[in-house]
Structures are given as C-alpha cells and as structure tokens.
Scaffold this motif. Structure first.
Motif, PDB file in Angstrom:
ATOM      1  N   HIS A   1       0.873  -1.181   0.000  1.00  0.00           N
ATOM      2  CA  HIS A   1       0.000   0.000   0.000  1.00  0.00           C
ATOM      3  C   HIS A   1       0.908   1.229   0.000  1.00  0.00           C
ATOM      4  O   HIS A   1       1.501   1.551   1.041  1.00  0.00           O
ATOM      5  CB  HIS A   1      -0.845   0.048   1.273  1.00  0.00           C
ATOM      6  CG  HIS A   1      -1.733  -1.135   1.475  1.00  0.00           C
ATOM      7  ND1 HIS A   1      -3.101  -1.072   1.336  1.00  0.00           N
ATOM      8  CD2 HIS A   1      -1.464  -2.417   1.824  1.00  0.00           C
ATOM      9  CE1 HIS A   1      -3.629  -2.265   1.594  1.00  0.00           C
ATOM     10  NE2 HIS A   1      -2.659  -3.097   1.898  1.00  0.00           N
TER      11      HIS A   1
ATOM     12  N   GLN B   1       0.483   3.964   2.673  1.00  0.00           N
ATOM     13  CA  GLN B   1       0.799   3.655   4.078  1.00  0.00           C
ATOM     14  C   GLN B   1       2.297   3.772   4.377  1.00  0.00           C
ATOM     15  O   GLN B   1       2.745   3.368   5.451  1.00  0.00           O
ATOM     16  CB  GLN B   1       0.273   2.262   4.431  1.00  0.00           C
ATOM     17  CG  GLN B   1      -1.249   2.170   4.352  1.00  0.00           C
ATOM     18  CD  GLN B   1      -1.783   0.755   4.543  1.00  0.00           C
ATOM     19  OE1 GLN B   1      -1.039  -0.160   4.873  1.00  0.00           O
ATOM     20  NE2 GLN B   1      -3.073   0.570   4.332  1.00  0.00           N
TER      21      GLN B   1
ATOM     22  N   LEU C   1      -5.276  -5.827  13.293  1.00  0.00           N
ATOM     23  CA  LEU C   1      -5.785  -5.296  12.021  1.00  0.00           C
ATOM     24  C   LEU C   1      -6.875  -4.232  12.109  1.00  0.00           C
ATOM     25  O   LEU C   1      -6.701  -3.116  11.617  1.00  0.00           O
ATOM     26  CB  LEU C   1      -6.264  -6.449  11.126  1.00  0.00           C
ATOM     27  CG  LEU C   1      -6.904  -5.993   9.807  1.00  0.00           C
ATOM     28  CD1 LEU C   1      -5.895  -5.278   8.932  1.00  0.00           C
ATOM     29  CD2 LEU C   1      -7.517  -7.167   9.073  1.00  0.00           C
TER      30      LEU C   1
ATOM     31  N   TRP D   1      -5.959  -1.144  13.940  1.00  0.00           N
ATOM     32  CA  TRP D   1      -4.829  -0.525  13.214  1.00  0.00           C
ATOM     33  C   TRP D   1      -5.344   0.247  11.994  1.00  0.00           C
ATOM     34  O   TRP D   1      -4.869   1.355  11.709  1.00  0.00           O
ATOM     35  CB  TRP D   1      -3.843  -1.636  12.817  1.00  0.00           C
ATOM     36  CG  TRP D   1      -2.681  -1.187  11.987  1.00  0.00           C
ATOM     37  CD1 TRP D   1      -1.480  -0.727  12.428  1.00  0.00           C
ATOM     38  CD2 TRP D   1      -2.610  -1.182  10.553  1.00  0.00           C
ATOM     39  NE1 TRP D   1      -0.664  -0.425  11.369  1.00  0.00           N
ATOM     40  CE2 TRP D   1      -1.329  -0.697  10.203  1.00  0.00           C
ATOM     41  CE3 TRP D   1      -3.501  -1.536   9.534  1.00  0.00           C
ATOM     42  CZ2 TRP D   1      -0.922  -0.548   8.881  1.00  0.00           C
ATOM     43  CZ3 TRP D   1      -3.095  -1.399   8.219  1.00  0.00           C
ATOM     44  CH2 TRP D   1      -1.819  -0.908   7.898  1.00  0.00           C
ATOM     45  N   LEU D   2      -6.329  -0.316  11.295  1.00  0.00           N
ATOM     46  CA  LEU D   2      -6.906   0.397  10.139  1.00  0.00           C
ATOM     47  C   LEU D   2      -7.502   1.732  10.584  1.00  0.00           C
ATOM     48  O   LEU D   2      -7.249   2.778   9.975  1.00  0.00           O
ATOM     49  CB  LEU D   2      -7.989  -0.458   9.464  1.00  0.00           C
ATOM     50  CG  LEU D   2      -7.524  -1.638   8.611  1.00  0.00           C
ATOM     51  CD1 LEU D   2      -8.718  -2.489   8.191  1.00  0.00           C
ATOM     52  CD2 LEU D   2      -6.768  -1.162   7.384  1.00  0.00           C
TER      53      LEU D   2
ATOM     54  N   ARG E   1     -11.307  -3.028  -1.239  1.00  0.00           N
ATOM     55  CA  ARG E   1     -10.344  -3.141  -0.125  1.00  0.00           C
ATOM     56  C   ARG E   1     -10.392  -4.506   0.549  1.00  0.00           C
ATOM     57  O   ARG E   1      -9.411  -5.213   0.627  1.00  0.00           O
ATOM     58  CB  ARG E   1     -10.619  -2.055   0.896  1.00  0.00           C
ATOM     59  CG  ARG E   1      -9.623  -2.106   2.017  1.00  0.00           C
ATOM     60  CD  ARG E   1      -9.711  -0.991   3.004  1.00  0.00           C
ATOM     61  NE  ARG E   1      -8.381  -0.813   3.521  1.00  0.00           N
ATOM     62  CZ  ARG E   1      -7.645   0.274   3.396  1.00  0.00           C
ATOM     63  NH1 ARG E   1      -8.124   1.336   2.809  1.00  0.00           N
ATOM     64  NH2 ARG E   1      -6.429   0.321   3.867  1.00  0.00           N
ATOM     65  N   PHE E   2     -11.562  -4.866   1.062  1.00  0.00           N
ATOM     66  CA  PHE E   2     -11.866  -6.219   1.558  1.00  0.00           C
ATOM     67  C   PHE E   2     -13.363  -6.287   1.778  1.00  0.00           C
ATOM     68  O   PHE E   2     -14.047  -5.237   1.801  1.00  0.00           O
ATOM     69  CB  PHE E   2     -11.040  -6.634   2.773  1.00  0.00           C
ATOM     70  CG  PHE E   2     -11.217  -5.908   4.087  1.00  0.00           C
ATOM     71  CD1 PHE E   2     -11.670  -4.598   4.161  1.00  0.00           C
ATOM     72  CD2 PHE E   2     -10.873  -6.556   5.281  1.00  0.00           C
ATOM     73  CE1 PHE E   2     -11.795  -3.950   5.396  1.00  0.00           C
ATOM     74  CE2 PHE E   2     -10.993  -5.929   6.506  1.00  0.00           C
ATOM     75  CZ  PHE E   2     -11.456  -4.619   6.562  1.00  0.00           C
TER      76      PHE E   2
ATOM     77  N   HIS F   1      -7.978  -8.353   0.058  1.00  0.00           N
ATOM     78  CA  HIS F   1      -7.454  -9.070   1.223  1.00  0.00           C
ATOM     79  C   HIS F   1      -8.436 -10.190   1.571  1.00  0.00           C
ATOM     80  O   HIS F   1      -9.640  -9.998   1.446  1.00  0.00           O
ATOM     81  CB  HIS F   1      -7.371  -8.148   2.444  1.00  0.00           C
ATOM     82  CG  HIS F   1      -6.475  -6.962   2.263  1.00  0.00           C
ATOM     83  ND1 HIS F   1      -6.902  -5.775   1.727  1.00  0.00           N
ATOM     84  CD2 HIS F   1      -5.164  -6.784   2.571  1.00  0.00           C
ATOM     85  CE1 HIS F   1      -5.895  -4.905   1.712  1.00  0.00           C
ATOM     86  NE2 HIS F   1      -4.833  -5.481   2.218  1.00  0.00           N
TER      87      HIS F   1
ATOM     88  N   GLU G   1      -7.240 -12.704   6.890  1.00  0.00           N
ATOM     89  CA  GLU G   1      -5.996 -12.204   7.488  1.00  0.00           C
ATOM     90  C   GLU G   1      -6.002 -12.395   9.002  1.00  0.00           C
ATOM     91  O   GLU G   1      -4.994 -12.774   9.594  1.00  0.00           O
ATOM     92  CB  GLU G   1      -5.850 -10.725   7.123  1.00  0.00           C
ATOM     93  CG  GLU G   1      -4.658 -10.024   7.757  1.00  0.00           C
ATOM     94  CD  GLU G   1      -4.501  -8.588   7.284  1.00  0.00           C
ATOM     95  OE1 GLU G   1      -5.378  -8.113   6.526  1.00  0.00           O
ATOM     96  OE2 GLU G   1      -3.509  -7.942   7.657  1.00  0.00           O
TER      97      GLU G   1
ATOM     98  N   HIS H   1      -2.688 -12.333   2.213  1.00  0.00           N
ATOM     99  CA  HIS H   1      -2.715 -13.025   3.507  1.00  0.00           C
ATOM    100  C   HIS H   1      -3.160 -14.488   3.430  1.00  0.00           C
ATOM    101  O   HIS H   1      -2.362 -15.367   3.712  1.00  0.00           O
ATOM    102  CB  HIS H   1      -3.490 -12.226   4.561  1.00  0.00           C
ATOM    103  CG  HIS H   1      -3.026 -10.801   4.617  1.00  0.00           C
ATOM    104  ND1 HIS H   1      -1.709 -10.483   4.883  1.00  0.00           N
ATOM    105  CD2 HIS H   1      -3.652  -9.615   4.360  1.00  0.00           C
ATOM    106  CE1 HIS H   1      -1.564  -9.170   4.818  1.00  0.00           C
ATOM    107  NE2 HIS H   1      -2.722  -8.616   4.498  1.00  0.00           N
TER     108      HIS H   1
ATOM    109  N   SER I   1       4.023  -8.435   7.891  1.00  0.00           N
ATOM    110  CA  SER I   1       2.734  -7.898   8.309  1.00  0.00           C
ATOM    111  C   SER I   1       2.013  -8.877   9.222  1.00  0.00           C
ATOM    112  O   SER I   1       1.454  -8.497  10.256  1.00  0.00           O
ATOM    113  CB  SER I   1       1.888  -7.612   7.065  1.00  0.00           C
ATOM    114  OG  SER I   1       0.558  -7.363   7.411  1.00  0.00           O
TER     115      SER I   1
ATOM    116  N   LEU J   1       1.175  -7.483  12.869  1.00  0.00           N
ATOM    117  CA  LEU J   1      -0.219  -7.256  13.264  1.00  0.00           C
ATOM    118  C   LEU J   1      -0.789  -8.455  14.044  1.00  0.00           C
ATOM    119  O   LEU J   1      -1.985  -8.473  14.370  1.00  0.00           O
ATOM    120  CB  LEU J   1      -1.091  -6.972  12.034  1.00  0.00           C
ATOM    121  CG  LEU J   1      -0.776  -5.662  11.280  1.00  0.00           C
ATOM    122  CD1 LEU J   1      -1.617  -5.552  10.003  1.00  0.00           C
ATOM    123  CD2 LEU J   1      -1.027  -4.438  12.167  1.00  0.00           C
TER     124      LEU J   1
ATOM    125  N   ASP K   1       3.356  -5.940   2.134  1.00  0.00           N
ATOM    126  CA  ASP K   1       2.208  -5.310   2.792  1.00  0.00           C
ATOM    127  C   ASP K   1       2.603  -4.038   3.544  1.00  0.00           C
ATOM    128  O   ASP K   1       2.015  -3.718   4.587  1.00  0.00           O
ATOM    129  CB  ASP K   1       1.474  -6.286   3.718  1.00  0.00           C
ATOM    130  CG  ASP K   1       0.082  -5.778   4.112  1.00  0.00           C
ATOM    131  OD1 ASP K   1      -0.502  -4.978   3.350  1.00  0.00           O
ATOM    132  OD2 ASP K   1      -0.412  -6.166   5.187  1.00  0.00           O
TER     133      ASP K   1
END
Ligand code: GUN
Ligand code: ZN
Length: 451
Positions: free
Chosen positions: A93, A96, A107, A110-111, A218-219, A246, A249, A285, A310, A314, A336
């Motif tokens: 990303h 990021q 995760l 963290w997002l 994104r997911f 993703h 994960e 993932h 990652s 995470l 990642d």
C-alpha cells in the motif's frame, strides 16, 4: 508528467542501450525448486547477462559469451556479486508508507487508528505525488522492480503512483480502492462513482508503457453487495485487468465477515459469489483458509500473497505454504507496507522463514528467492515478461553484494553452497546488500533530495 511532480527531483533513468553486458555470479529460476529440484536453478558462478534494447539477449557462463560480444559493447563488472531477477512485491500500500511501524494494534483497530487517517491525506495531489516518488525510489533501492500496489480511494492517488512508476520505467500494477461502507465518511465512495472512476483510470493507464490496472475492493467488510457486484463487472469487462483484495488475514475480521455475509460458506466464498476469483486476482494473507478454499483459488487461477512481516507485526497468524503448494495455489511474496515492516524482500523472506518454522515447515534459500522472483511473476501472470533471465524477457535485475556489511561478509566467508549464501542474504541482508538495481538493463540512481 503533471505540474505537481515536476517540482520534485527528476529520477535518473537512461533509455535502454542497444547492447550492454553484465558480468558476475548470475542466478535465476526456471521453475519452483520444490517441484523441479536442481533443474529449477540456473546458476553461473562466473556468469554474464547480455541485454539488448532492455531485454535479455543471453544469459550463461561468461567464458562462453564474452568472446561473442561485438567490439565496443560495454561490460559492467559485477565480479564477486550476485545478479538476480528484480524482486516482485505482490502486495503493498503506497499510501501507508508514512505509517510503517505504528505501534500497538491488530488489524481492525490498526486500520482505524493509522491506515485510514494516513490515506485521507491522499485527497491532496501534492502529498500523493511526493509519497509516490519516495515509494518507487524505496522499492528500487530494495531491489524491487515490480509491485502490485493499493492506492487510496482517491483517483488522483492512482495517477500519482502510475506517473512516478512511469518516470522510472517500472512495471507496476495498481488501482483505486473501492470502499463504500464501514469506513470513515472521508474515505467512502459509492458503487456508481467507484465504477466510473475505475473505468476512467483503466482507460488512462492499463497497458500504457509497463503499467497495468487492478480493480481494488479493499476487503469484503468495506464493500456493500452492490459494490462487490460492480467490482466483478469491472474485472469482467476489461481484458487483462487485475483484481486485488485481502482475505482471511485476522480472526476477528473473519468473524465480522461471517456476520456481514451469513450466506457465504467462508470468507473466500464471499469473493467467489461476486465472481472476483480468477486469473490475475491476488488475495493478500490467505491465513485462515481451509483446503476447500485453497483448492477453489487454485482452480480459478487466483494467487495468494504471503506477507510475513505484516502477519507477525499485526499478530494475524501463520501462512501455510505447504498446504498452499499441495493444493496447487500460486504464491508470491508481499511486503504489505505499511502493515508490513520492511520494503526489503530480503527481510520479508527472513520473516517468511520464521513463520514457516513456527508451522514446522522449512524454507530453503533457493525456494525463497524463487518465490521473490519467478514465483511472484507467475502469481501476477507476468512470467512471459519478467521473473527470470530467459531470452526476450525484460531485463530488470538486482545486484547483491555479499560483502555489504561486516557481518554479512563474515558469514559469507563460511558459506560453501549456493543455498547457504542465499540464506545468509535473506537472513542478514536488506537494502544495504543491494549494490544496484537495473530497470530494462539500465541502473537506477535515486535522485538526491534538495534542501
Ligand atoms: N485489510 C483491509 N485493508 C487492509 C490494509 O490496509 N492492510 C492490511 N494488512 N489488511 C487490510
Ligand atoms: Zn494489505
């Protein structure tokens, strides 16, 4: 390319020369060492790579090739160093970059805490251009010549990344994030707007120079069913485009997906229901999958991106390479960044080794470097163009220095086999071990920043 970027230092990439040669130890892979054994590895201790117009003309022992070179062809001496195909990062990303190494969360938190606020700043094209330039330089500094990358929800963030990659003549696949629920208002798009913006970007960038487009939901939790349908349409309607997302994960994420999509058999099944599995689809993932999921991905031609730094950082879990391989799943390596903690594929392989140790699996040096080169190219369906030094392929390569640090030199002095040397590079190396990175045969020099 664009008014904003023109105030940044210009990257130093010369056009490909008609003919150039590089002498050193040359290593590339013809297949997966886990399948092909010794025949998978093509190694020339005193080797030569001959490049014509940015493509591999010949690769083999130097003594056989040096006499065939026409008079006056420049030969770059990489004696004592290892020449390998450029590394391929199958998941990262760029937006990021500035929040790499952010402390304390798994995760979903963290997002919210780090990733979304960082991505918000990409509404500003000046910020996007500055980060895109840094990101591409950092990839190349680490020997990575191809990446599959997320931009942000802002279309101009995609323009900035493709423009930065084009200036360096890099192969890059990227796309605008699609995200229409369960995210802050400031990053939310809508199914129709996301569709139209993605289409415009595909028309502008897909297949231009070495650039390719990836539809980027994104997911599953951040897209409505309608947006998942729209992503499937974009993927189906445009020949050769990619799809990246993703899957599986983190355990809390998996439980949330089960609540949001109770009709699905598994997290992976959500993507299958919206026709998002197929060739050129890459899922980061793939930790909490079962064999039915793996078999389904393999049958569809989808790829898994193994992102060990990652997954450890995470606290997500341990990828199962043995099961992925047994089920015939394509696997590449992903940094990642910024959930991952390094741009270096060497450091990423280091952590891959440790993840697999915790699973009772054993990653050899040869297999690791295969995954970072030809394995990545196969995952991205780019192995006709990159990934090894077969004649006609694009001459992206990295030159590793076994004496880059005192410790590396000391360990290398006691390494007797190629496998041991490769293992030392991946356990002890990082961007300091990268003596040079060549794009289409030409060395890349990072511009020096003013002021
Ligand atoms: N899942 C959804 N978005 C992200 C992201 O930005 N990083 C990681 N590691 N996982 C995600
Ligand atoms: Zn990611």
């Amino acid at each position: 390319m664009g008014r904003v970027a023109s105030v940044l230092p210009e990257p130093q990439v010369k056009p490909p020369r008609p003919l150039a040669a590089f002498r050193g130890s040359v290593l590339h892979f013809l297949s997966d060492p886990a399948d092909g054994g010794a025949s998978a590895v093509d190694f020339h201790p005193d080797g030569m790579l001959v490049v014509r117009d940015g493509r591999v003309a010949e690769c083999g022992p130097a003594d056989a090739l040096v006499g065939k070179l026409p008079a006056g062809v420049p030969v770059t001496d990489y004696g004592g160093k290892l020449i390998l195909p450029g590394f391929i990062d199958t998941h990262c990303h760029y937006a990021q970059t500035d929040i790499i190494a952010s402390h304390g969360e798994q995760l979903l938190a963290w997002l919210e805490k780090y990733a979304f606020p960082a991505e918000r700043r990409f509404a500003d094209p000046t910020h996007a251009a500055e980060v895109a330039e840094f990101f591409c330089d950092e990839l190349l500094q680490n020997g990575t010549t191809t990446a599959l990358a997320f931009a942000t929800v802002h279309p101009t963030s995609v323009d900035a990344l493709f423009a930065a990659a084009a200036r360096r003549r890099m192969r890059l696949i990227a796309g605008k994030v699609l995200m229409d629920r369960n995210c802050p208002e400031f990053l939310r798009d809508a199914p129709d707007g996301g569709y139209a913006a993605s289409r415009t970007l595909i028309e502008r960038w897909h297949g231009r120079e070495r650039l390719l487009y990836a539809v980027t939901p994104r997911f599953a939790p951040t897209s409505t069913r309608l947006q998942m349908t729209v992503a499937g349409r974009l993927y189906a309607e445009h020949a050769g485009v990619y799809l990246q997302s993703h899957v599986a994960e983190n355990e809390a994420e998996g439980a949330w997906v089960a609540e949001l999509y109770p009709e699905a058999r598994s997290y992976l099944d959500v993507y299958a229901r919206y026709a998002l599995l197929g060739p050129r689809t890459v899922f980061a993932h793939c930790i909490w999958l079962d064999d039915a999921d793996r078999a389904r991905m393999a049958a569809a031609g989808a790829a898994a991106s193994f992102c060990p730094t990652s997954n450890l950082f995470l606290g997500s879990g341990l990828f199962d390479l043995e099961r992925a391989h047994a089920m015939g799943l394509r696997v590449g390596i992903g940094t990642d960044v910024g959930g991952g903690t390094s741009f270096s594929l060497l450091q990423t392989l280091n952590e891959a080794y440790k993840v697999l140790q915790l699973r009772g699996q054993n990653l050899t040096g040869e297999r690791a470097f295969y995954l970072a080169t030809l394995g990545g190219a196969r995952s991205l369906y780019l192995d006709a163009h990159i990934g090894n030094f077969e004649t006609g392929k694009e001459a992206d390569f990295v030159v590793l220095d076994p004496h880059a640090t005192p410790l590396l030199a000391r360990r290398m002095a006691h390494a007797t086999t190629l496998g041991e040397r490769l293992f030392a590079f991946m356990m002890l190396g990082d961007d300091r071990a990268v003596a040079a990175t060549h794009v289409l045969g030409e060395p890349y020099r990072r511009p020096t920043l003013r002021g």
